[in-house]
Design an enzyme around this catalytic site. Sequence first.
Site, PDB file in Angstrom:
ATOM      1  N   TYR A 150       0.772  -1.247   0.000  1.00  0.00           N
ATOM      2  CA  TYR A 150       0.000   0.000   0.000  1.00  0.00           C
ATOM      3  C   TYR A 150       0.800   1.292   0.000  1.00  0.00           C
ATOM      4  O   TYR A 150       0.221   2.365  -0.196  1.00  0.00           O
ATOM      5  CB  TYR A 150      -0.995  -0.018   1.169  1.00  0.00           C
ATOM      6  CG  TYR A 150      -2.029  -1.102   0.998  1.00  0.00           C
ATOM      7  CD1 TYR A 150      -2.981  -1.004  -0.007  1.00  0.00           C
ATOM      8  CD2 TYR A 150      -2.032  -2.240   1.793  1.00  0.00           C
ATOM      9  CE1 TYR A 150      -3.922  -2.006  -0.203  1.00  0.00           C
ATOM     10  CE2 TYR A 150      -2.970  -3.245   1.605  1.00  0.00           C
ATOM     11  CZ  TYR A 150      -3.915  -3.125   0.607  1.00  0.00           C
ATOM     12  OH  TYR A 150      -4.838  -4.109   0.406  1.00  0.00           O
ATOM     13  N   PHE A 175     -10.624  -3.726  11.042  1.00  0.00           N
ATOM     14  CA  PHE A 175     -11.776  -3.614  10.133  1.00  0.00           C
ATOM     15  C   PHE A 175     -11.437  -4.130   8.739  1.00  0.00           C
ATOM     16  O   PHE A 175     -10.296  -4.359   8.435  1.00  0.00           O
ATOM     17  CB  PHE A 175     -12.260  -2.163  10.054  1.00  0.00           C
ATOM     18  CG  PHE A 175     -11.224  -1.167   9.576  1.00  0.00           C
ATOM     19  CD1 PHE A 175     -11.083  -0.882   8.220  1.00  0.00           C
ATOM     20  CD2 PHE A 175     -10.376  -0.532  10.469  1.00  0.00           C
ATOM     21  CE1 PHE A 175     -10.135   0.044   7.776  1.00  0.00           C
ATOM     22  CE2 PHE A 175      -9.418   0.392  10.032  1.00  0.00           C
ATOM     23  CZ  PHE A 175      -9.295   0.675   8.690  1.00  0.00           C
TER      24      PHE A 175
HETATM   25  C1  LIG Z   1      -2.778  -7.999  -2.693  1.00  0.00           C
HETATM   26  C2  LIG Z   1      -3.599  -8.265  -3.937  1.00  0.00           C
HETATM   27  C3  LIG Z   1      -5.007  -7.654  -3.736  1.00  0.00           C
HETATM   28  C4  LIG Z   1      -2.894  -7.602  -5.140  1.00  0.00           C
HETATM   29  O1  LIG Z   1      -3.747  -7.648  -6.277  1.00  0.00           O
HETATM   30  P1  LIG Z   1      -3.177  -7.586  -7.782  1.00  0.00           P
HETATM   31  O2  LIG Z   1      -4.349  -7.375  -8.675  1.00  0.00           O
HETATM   32  O3  LIG Z   1      -2.301  -8.756  -8.045  1.00  0.00           O
HETATM   33  O4  LIG Z   1      -2.280  -6.253  -7.767  1.00  0.00           O
HETATM   34  P2  LIG Z   1      -1.805  -5.402  -9.039  1.00  0.00           P
HETATM   35  O5  LIG Z   1      -1.646  -6.315 -10.227  1.00  0.00           O
HETATM   36  O6  LIG Z   1      -2.700  -4.217  -9.261  1.00  0.00           O
HETATM   37  O7  LIG Z   1      -0.381  -4.921  -8.539  1.00  0.00           O
HETATM   38  C5  LIG Z   1      -0.069  -3.565  -8.353  1.00  0.00           C
HETATM   39  C6  LIG Z   1       1.370  -3.441  -7.911  1.00  0.00           C
HETATM   40  O8  LIG Z   1       1.478  -3.868  -6.561  1.00  0.00           O
HETATM   41  C7  LIG Z   1       2.430  -4.931  -6.455  1.00  0.00           C
HETATM   42  N1  LIG Z   1       1.907  -5.879  -5.498  1.00  0.00           N
HETATM   43  C8  LIG Z   1       0.677  -6.397  -5.478  1.00  0.00           C
HETATM   44  N2  LIG Z   1       0.559  -7.245  -4.446  1.00  0.00           N
HETATM   45  C9  LIG Z   1       1.755  -7.263  -3.823  1.00  0.00           C
HETATM   46  C10 LIG Z   1       2.256  -7.960  -2.693  1.00  0.00           C
HETATM   47  N3  LIG Z   1       1.475  -8.826  -2.030  1.00  0.00           N
HETATM   48  N4  LIG Z   1       3.520  -7.719  -2.301  1.00  0.00           N
HETATM   49  C11 LIG Z   1       4.294  -6.870  -2.995  1.00  0.00           C
HETATM   50  N5  LIG Z   1       3.876  -6.179  -4.085  1.00  0.00           N
HETATM   51  C12 LIG Z   1       2.604  -6.384  -4.488  1.00  0.00           C
HETATM   52  C13 LIG Z   1       2.515  -5.519  -7.847  1.00  0.00           C
HETATM   53  O9  LIG Z   1       3.748  -6.163  -8.067  1.00  0.00           O
HETATM   54  C14 LIG Z   1       2.359  -4.298  -8.695  1.00  0.00           C
HETATM   55  O10 LIG Z   1       3.593  -3.580  -8.746  1.00  0.00           O
HETATM   56  P3  LIG Z   1       4.131  -2.845 -10.081  1.00  0.00           P
HETATM   57  O11 LIG Z   1       3.077  -1.830 -10.386  1.00  0.00           O
HETATM   58  O12 LIG Z   1       5.410  -2.261  -9.675  1.00  0.00           O
HETATM   59  O13 LIG Z   1       4.204  -3.922 -11.113  1.00  0.00           O
HETATM   60  C15 LIG Z   1      -3.731  -9.778  -4.215  1.00  0.00           C
HETATM   61  O14 LIG Z   1      -2.445 -10.317  -4.330  1.00  0.00           O
HETATM   62  C16 LIG Z   1      -4.497 -10.558  -3.148  1.00  0.00           C
HETATM   63  O15 LIG Z   1      -5.694 -10.694  -3.256  1.00  0.00           O
HETATM   64  N6  LIG Z   1      -3.813 -11.084  -2.114  1.00  0.00           N
HETATM   65  C17 LIG Z   1      -4.449 -11.887  -1.071  1.00  0.00           C
HETATM   66  C18 LIG Z   1      -5.379 -11.057  -0.195  1.00  0.00           C
HETATM   67  C19 LIG Z   1      -4.686  -9.828   0.354  1.00  0.00           C
HETATM   68  O16 LIG Z   1      -3.586  -9.882   0.838  1.00  0.00           O
HETATM   69  N7  LIG Z   1      -5.402  -8.688   0.248  1.00  0.00           N
HETATM   70  C20 LIG Z   1      -4.923  -7.426   0.793  1.00  0.00           C
HETATM   71  C21 LIG Z   1      -5.659  -7.203   2.064  1.00  0.00           C
HETATM   72  S1  LIG Z   1      -5.077  -5.849   2.997  1.00  0.00           S
END
Ligand SMILES: CC(C)(COP(=O)(O)OP(=O)(O)OC[C@H]1O[C@@H](n2cnc3c(N)ncnc32)[C@H](O)[C@@H]1OP(=O)(O)O)[C@@H](O)C(=O)NCCC(=O)NCCS
Length: 399
Positions: free
Chosen positions: A125, A399
């Site tokens: 984030y 939350f």
């Molecule tokens: C975290 C999550 C929502 C990311 O979704 P995603 O659609 O794959 O993310 P994006 O493709 O939009 O990635 C955006 C950027 O963030 C990075 N990023 C995304 N998830 C990441 C992670 N877990 N750790 C490190 N970097 C991450 C990507 O590499 C990308 O970077 P770049 O722009 O430099 O290439 C997904 O991996 C997920 O559902 N994880 C399990 C649930 C979770 O952890 N949710 C978050 C709750 S707080």
Amino acid sequence: MTPVAPDLTIRTAGDADWPAIGLIGATGFGIWRPEERVQVWRSMMPPDSAVVACDGDEVVGVALFMDLQLTVPGGAVLPMAGVSFVAVLPTHRRRGALTAMFTELHRRMGDYPVAGLEASEAEIYGRFGYGPATVWERQSVERERARFRPEVPDPGGVRVVRPAEHRAQLESIYERWRLHTPGGLHTPERLWDEILTDRPESRAGGSAFFCLLHPDGFVMYRVHTGERKDRAEVTKLAAVTPQAYAALWRALLGLDLVATIEIETHPGALLPYLLTDARLVRVTGVEDGLWLRMLDIPAVLQARTYGADLSVVLDISDGVLGGGGRFALQVRDGRARCEPTDAPADVHTDLSVLGSLYLGTHRASTFAAANRLRADPGVIRALDAAFVSDVPAQLGYGF
Ligand SMILES: CC(C)(COP(=O)(O)OP(=O)(O)OC[C@H]1O[C@@H](n2cnc3c(N)ncnc32)[C@H](O)[C@@H]1OP(=O)(O)O)[C@@H](O)C(=O)NCCC(=O)NCCS
């Protein structure tokens, strides 16, 4: 930046999407949440505050926000868009779904001055301008050997009660606590209903809630038996005065058959200072709690009180979501005035760092040493002095 795959579309979540949203959330977090809990979160959402990512007709990602109220240093309360339930199916990761959903979700935050979230992982984030603003310190207290120092008050006044029978007192004490504590959150009635229902699936193997009640504080905890020795896990300690805090800890440390007491609190909590042997309070983990993103930087900076005068121009960058800008911040006698300016900047940093400074948990000098904030040494000292908080910040609830 991750490009959004052309086959993904983003739209408002409708009622019919919730079964799919439930499956995405459970898959992402590995937890099936009780339906009633989901309904409580839904009752806290403003209209159109959930978006989904779709691959054709299939819903493959979700992000939403709830309407929360955040206490800031000095006791003012800001409306906060509380981002939650963020997940993308494992079949559609790293195709830009999160980035596209976040861009749309933040466009919908309208007049909210600030957004907050809890992060499953620390690397996700920061790019969206969120910075960790509170810290959870996990402590384990070796109860059997713990003794209070002679000068620590023994005010008494604690009763052992069934929490659901004392809801009005718990609500009123929590309300005093959250209005006094930066990071405190208002608890709506439906959330109290849910907490006090005390569902077995929310107990993580522990007992039903026990509750210690004092006129100015309370503790709720669960006991885990069946291990080598019993362990109590405090789920909430809200004390409005140091006397209530000491009285509640005296009662907790009186649980003869419990070997250890575990609690998540803020760094610098009082307990080790009350005991003859401070080492009996072991820190077993440290993790970020609430993350903040300022949406209206002047409004947010003007809402809190400050520890010292300050006169600076801040240059704030915000890569992905394009907030930030240049702002003149003047603090006199604890109150701030902040407005956009074209004047040359004294401080260069990004929005996530500003979020981390806001509740007083992290210091500008630490970010400067890490090369994440640039300013002259005198300005850095002034930022450190101004952004302190008398009351340590602590997130009201997850939350
Ligand atoms: C975290 C999550 C929502 C990311 O979704 P995603 O659609 O794959 O993310 P994006 O493709 O939009 O990635 C955006 C950027 O963030 C990075 N990023 C995304 N998830 C990441 C992670 N877990 N750790 C490190 N970097 C991450 C990507 O590499 C990308 O970077 P770049 O722009 O430099 O290439 C997904 O991996 C997920 O559902 N994880 C399990 C649930 C979770 O952890 N949710 C978050 C709750 S707080």
